[in-house]
Design a protein around this motif. Structure first.
Motif: not given
Length: 74
Positions: A36-37, A60-65, A68-72
């Protein structure tokens, strides 16, 4: 981690993976939250939990994580 940050429980809509197997509800919720994230997207409709993760997939998972933190936090 979400509960620690917000004090709330995160209930994700079940991800569309066809290979969840016999996971308990908490594990399915965690995998669904990653989907979802947009942290983990799976491959061709599967999560592939028994496959090894490549360095590229882990990156890729680490960068997406991190995204996600930066966006929120903005």
């Amino acid at each position: 981690m979400y509960a620690l940050q917000t004090g709330e429980t995160y209930e994700a809509a079940k991800a569309p993976y066809t290979d969840f197997g016999n996971y308990d509800a908490e594990t399915i919720n965690a995998i669904s939250m990653l989907y979802e994230l947009d942290i983990a997207t799976g491959f061709e409709g599967e999560f592939n939990p028994k496959d090894s993760t490549t360095r590229g997939q882990a990156a890729k998972i680490f960068m997406n994580f991190l995204e996600s933190i930066k966006t929120r936090n903005n």
